[in-house]
Design an enzyme around this catalytic site. Structure first.
Site, PDB file in Angstrom:
ATOM      1  N   ARG A 131       0.842  -1.193   0.000  1.00  0.00           N
ATOM      2  CA  ARG A 131       0.000   0.000   0.000  1.00  0.00           C
ATOM      3  C   ARG A 131       0.871   1.235   0.000  1.00  0.00           C
ATOM      4  NH1 ARG A 131      -5.823   0.260  -0.318  1.00  0.00           N
ATOM      5  NH2 ARG A 131      -6.247  -1.927  -0.752  1.00  0.00           N
ATOM      6  N   PHE A 134      -1.209   7.049  -2.402  1.00  0.00           N
ATOM      7  CA  PHE A 134      -2.483   7.274  -3.069  1.00  0.00           C
ATOM      8  C   PHE A 134      -3.277   5.985  -3.232  1.00  0.00           C
ATOM      9  CE2 PHE A 134      -0.091  10.932  -4.563  1.00  0.00           C
ATOM     10  CZ  PHE A 134      -1.029  11.938  -4.490  1.00  0.00           C
ATOM     11  N   ASP A 251      10.431  11.301   1.016  1.00  0.00           N
ATOM     12  CA  ASP A 251       9.811  10.274   1.863  1.00  0.00           C
ATOM     13  C   ASP A 251      10.736   9.056   1.976  1.00  0.00           C
ATOM     14  OD1 ASP A 251       7.855   9.289   3.548  1.00  0.00           O
ATOM     15  OD2 ASP A 251       6.705   8.355   1.937  1.00  0.00           O
ATOM     16  N   LYS A 483      40.462  30.699 -15.230  1.00  0.00           N
ATOM     17  CA  LYS A 483      40.459  29.249 -15.034  1.00  0.00           C
ATOM     18  C   LYS A 483      40.963  28.888 -13.631  1.00  0.00           C
ATOM     19  CE  LYS A 483      40.976  28.271 -19.947  1.00  0.00           C
ATOM     20  NZ  LYS A 483      41.776  27.599 -20.998  1.00  0.00           N
ATOM     21  N   LYS A 555      44.727  45.177  11.615  1.00  0.00           N
ATOM     22  CA  LYS A 555      44.534  43.974  10.818  1.00  0.00           C
ATOM     23  C   LYS A 555      43.255  43.247  11.226  1.00  0.00           C
ATOM     24  CE  LYS A 555      49.407  43.077   9.771  1.00  0.00           C
ATOM     25  NZ  LYS A 555      50.508  42.063   9.811  1.00  0.00           N
TER      26      LYS A 555
END
Length: 576
Positions: A131, A134, A251, A483, A555
């Site tokens: 089960r 829904f 879930d 990069k 600083k």
């Protein structure tokens, strides 16, 4: 340890005058659907309670109850959760409180999904095997088509239970997610979807090995560390796959993992995506769904992302290793309060006898601050699982989020993050090396932001498009930046929040500050610091930044350094 019950409290001083006496007639409730499970809702263990006939002064506990500072406990979110979920599926009762989020029992609701109409001619239904939220699932045999002669599972969703537009969309989304993600070895395979006037039929792989929950029970309530590792690797593998695609399950629990066969070493499969949804890395969901014992704190606060699944994974790991739930109470309100306020116990057996890596693994998943929680890919890289065979570390979307934040940071913060990255341990660097390699550096060991797009596309499914994660990836890859070599990549992808969640955080921060003092710290005026942080003129910078800078030499102080690592914003200052 035997049966997986928590230790009875002999002197329950913090309990109310009415002791908690198990009543097996009270079922567990899934708030979205009213689904019952096989064990008492308030039991601290997945097993039926063994304390039914216990004396009235005894109670089972795995999470110590807390005394609230106020005269009465704060209002429980349970009432609103029930109302929200009832309204979502059109089951609001006449006297039930509700949250105004749309019309229920919508008139003229179109329940035609456009699925195939050939179910009766192609499949012969067998007995019911489970089960769900829904409807229910039956075994079946294919009579025609490419599956002819094959045993399958059919999830049957009665259209009579689909009474709101939200419920219609839930069904459509479940089918789309299953179609898009099918193919992963730890996901139940999707075959077909049909409908008629009465039902929707989702045809899937038939798993004959039973639920993970049943396997836990058959082992006396818990797993050994080695056996638990085998389960966790499979769970994390499919969760990491879903999260990369922008799918949050919502879930995750032992009942929603099935073994393919009854064999002891059978593969484990995730099922039931009925509550799943799409989420971009920079978005938060707000609807409250899931099962009480596994729901994350931020879900109750109605602002969450994929990290909520990792909390549920942590609950499963806790149960696997000790046989008790980390959070429990007699009522749903008590469960939610435990999730929000209580800390799981690691003092009782068998925790003292388990490895420090296993305990650290669970603790880092059950951190109430979702920002400090491990991702699924990071969990697979954790020392507890690092040496387990067949562990493959997948691409992690958190890397994209962190790089985006790094690029948008000031030069001062980049220098601070660079110092922090130099304090990382070998396992932490191993995870980052895996991610860097997955991005495809060139022969010189350099990547560009275009690599981020290429790597995502290489791993994408239709779900990644539906969740709009592809849009997010395109946005990150379009940023203008030089990069990255591996050293700067480590600086960019070091999560300050996750390090802060570790016991070694103080050591990391102090060591990083020492490095920063040698290489990056310099005298700085408050006005210059405000400019570095991008603060607006309306922010009272002298008031909020004065303790960031040492008066002796001008600083950055240690406090200012740590705050800088966290990536401050003018909004944060306005709240100060």
């Amino acid at each position: 340890m035997g049966l997986c019950h928590g230790k009875p409290i002999e002197n329950p001083q913090n309990l109310s005058e009415n002791p908690i006496i198990p009543d097996d007639n009270i079922p567990a409730v899934n708030y979205r659907t009213g689904k019952s499970s096989n064990f008492p809702f308030y039991s601290p263990s997945p097993l039926p309670s063994g304390f039914k006939n216990s004396p009235a002064n005894s109670s089972v506990s795995s999470t110590p109850l807390r005394i609230f500072k106020r005269p009465f406990p704060p209002p429980s979110p349970a009432k609103h959760i029930r109302a929200l979920l009832a309204r979502r599926h059109g089951s609001v009762k006449p006297n039930e409180a509700s949250i105004p989020e749309g019309n229920e029992f919508e008139v003229g609701l179109d329940k035609n999904f456009g699925f195939s109409k050939h179910f009766i001619t192609h499949y012969e239904l067998g007995e019911e095997v489970g089960r769900g939220h829904f409807g229910y699932t039956c075994s079946a045999k294919a009579k025609k088509g490419s599956l002819k002669g094959q045993d399958v599972a059919v999830k049957i969703i009665p259209k009579s239970k689909i009474t709101t537009a939200i419920a219609v969309e839930d069904v459509r989304r479940e089918v789309k997610i299953l179609q898009a993600l099918t193919g992963h070895k730890n996901l139940v395979q999707f075959y077909d979807c049909c409908e008629d006037d009465d039902n929707v039929y989702i045809v899937m792989e038939l798993c004959k090995g039973g639920e993970l929950l049943d396997r836990i029970l058959s082992r006396g309530g818990k797993y050994s560390e080695e056996d638990a590792k085998a389960v966790m690797v499979q769970i994390l593998s499919i969760v990491a796959y879903c999260h990369l695609q922008g799918v949050v399950h919502r879930d995750l629990k032992p009942e929603n993992f099935l073994f393919t066969f009854k064999d002891e070493h059978s593969p484990l499969k995730a099922i039931d995506f009925g509550l799943s949804d799409y989420v971009k890395p920079d978005e938060r969901l707000n609807d409250i769904v899931g099962s009480a014992y596994y729901v994350a704190p931020e879900v109750l606060h109605r602002s969450y992302g994929t990290e909520a699944d990792m909390w549920s994974v942590g609950v499963i790991a806790y149960i696997l290793l000790c046989g008790s739930r980390p959070f429990w109470a007699r009522t749903e309100s008590g469960i939610f309060q435990a999730v929000l306020k209580a800390d799981p116990s690691f003092d009782e057996a068998p925790w003292p006898s388990l490895s420090s890596d296993a305990i650290d693994f669970v603790k880092r998943l059950l951190n109430k601050d979702y920002r400090k929680r491990l991702t699924a890919a990071q969990a697979l890289s954790h020392p507890w699982l690092a040496n387990y065979h067949d562990v493959k570390i997948p691409l992690d979307m958190i890397v994209y989020k962190l790089v985006k934040a790094y690029i948008c940071s000031s030069p001062l913060r980049k220098a601070a993050l660079g110092a922090l990255a130099k304090t990382l341990t070998v396992p932490q660097l191993a995870y980052l090396r895996e991610q860097f390699t997955l991005l495809g550096p060139n022969k010189s060991g350099i990547i560009s932001l275009q690599n981020f797009k290429t790597a995502a596309v290489r791993n994408s499914t239709d779900a990644m498009k539906d969740s709009r994660v592809v849009d997010y990836v395109n946005m990150v890859s379009s940023l203008q930046y030089r990069k990255l070599d591996f050293e700067e990549f480590c600086a960019a992808t070091t999560s300050v929040h996750q390090l802060e969640g570790m016991e070694s955080w103080e050591q990391h921060a102090r060591s990083a500050y020492e490095l920063f003092e040698k290489d990056g710290n310099r005298p700085i005026m408050i006005e210059e610091l405000a400019s570095e942080l991008g603060l607006s003129p309306s922010v009272p910078v002298h008031v909020v930044l004065q303790d960031w800078i040492r008066h002796a030499d001008g600083k950055l102080s240690f406090l200012g350094f740590v705050r800088l690592l966290h990536g401050v914003s003018s909004r944060a200052f306005q709240k100060t």
